[in-house]
Write a protein that holds these residues in place. Structure first.
Motif, short mmCIF file in Angstrom:
data_model
loop_
_atom_site.label_atom_id
_atom_site.label_comp_id
_atom_site.label_asym_id
_atom_site.label_seq_id
_atom_site.Cartn_x
_atom_site.Cartn_y
_atom_site.Cartn_z
N GLY A 1 0.81 -1.21 0.00
CA GLY A 1 0.00 0.00 0.00
C GLY A 1 0.84 1.26 0.00
O GLY A 1 0.53 2.24 -0.68
N ARG B 1 0.78 4.10 -2.93
CA ARG B 1 0.39 5.47 -2.60
C ARG B 1 1.53 6.48 -2.76
O ARG B 1 1.30 7.62 -3.14
N ASN C 1 -4.42 -3.67 -5.12
CA ASN C 1 -4.22 -3.36 -3.70
C ASN C 1 -5.42 -2.62 -3.12
O ASN C 1 -5.91 -2.94 -2.03
N PHE C 2 -5.91 -1.62 -3.84
CA PHE C 2 -7.02 -0.82 -3.32
C PHE C 2 -8.33 -1.61 -3.33
O PHE C 2 -9.21 -1.35 -2.51
N LEU D 1 -8.13 -3.68 -0.21
CA LEU D 1 -8.43 -2.80 0.91
C LEU D 1 -9.94 -2.61 1.05
O LEU D 1 -10.50 -2.71 2.15
#
Length: 199
Positions: free
Chosen positions: A48, A52, A154-155, A158
């Motif tokens: 993450g 980001r 990844n998101f 999440l």
């Protein structure tokens, strides 16, 4: 949240929590869930952080990819946590408000609209058309496209975690999606997974 609070951290959990806090200013929200599996938490946090802060994509496109995944999976916590970051990075608020309503955002910025199209195709259709792929490759390069797919994965993970464990919204923040109340869809009419046709 569906899980009881962590009353006492193991030494390994405490080590990872301290590392997260040093990088992100606190261990909160989804990390209070990820910590139940400390080795996974460590790897997820590292991925993450790369998506980001270090991805080849410009900051505004990193934040936009997160919001697209958040809207696709109806993850209100991550939307609330990042909409102002996206606006501060240069993404037009009006486009994001349309995205929150499941409308085509109609971003004026060509890169943002292309990223939306690319991300929506893979998330909804599970494939990317030759035309969209060629445009994405020309605009973002091969590393940018690989990083975009990594970010969306990844998101999305999440978002699934936030909704599965029903991580509470930040105090004082509104529910951002008109068709979602709490962790329930309240309006199914017009739902197409994340996209409606432009008006």
């Amino acid at each position: 949240m569906r899980l009881a609070p962590l009353e006492q951290l193991s030494p390994r959990q405490a080590e990872i929590s301290e590392r997260i806090t040093s990088r992100r200013g606190g261990t909160r929200g989804p990390f209070l869930v990820w910590l139940r599996s400390p080795e996974l938490c460590e790897r997820v946090e590292a991925l993450g952080a790369f998506c980001r802060f270090e991805s080849a994509l410009p900051l505004r496109l990193r934040e936009l990819s997160l919001l697209i995944a958040s809207r696709h999976f109806d993850a209100q916590y991550s939307w609330n946590a990042h909409i102002e970051k996206a606006v501060d990075a240069g993404v037009a608020r009006e486009g994001l408000e349309r995205l929150a309503r499941r409308e085509d955002p109609g971003f004026v910025d060509d890169e943002e609209q292309l990223l939306y199209r690319f991300a929506t195709e893979i998330l909804e259709d599970h494939f990317v058309s030759d035309e969209t792929f060629a445009a994405g490759l020309a605009t973002f390069g091969d590393q940018g496209l690989v990083d975009l797919i990594g970010s969306l994965g990844n998101f999305s993970m999440l978002a699934m975690l936030l909704n599965t464990f029903q991580v509470d919204l930040q105090p004082g923040r509104p529910e951002p999606f008109p068709d979602i109340h709490g962790f329930t869809r309240v309006e199914s009419a017009g739902h197409h997974g994340g996209r409606t046709e432009p008006v």
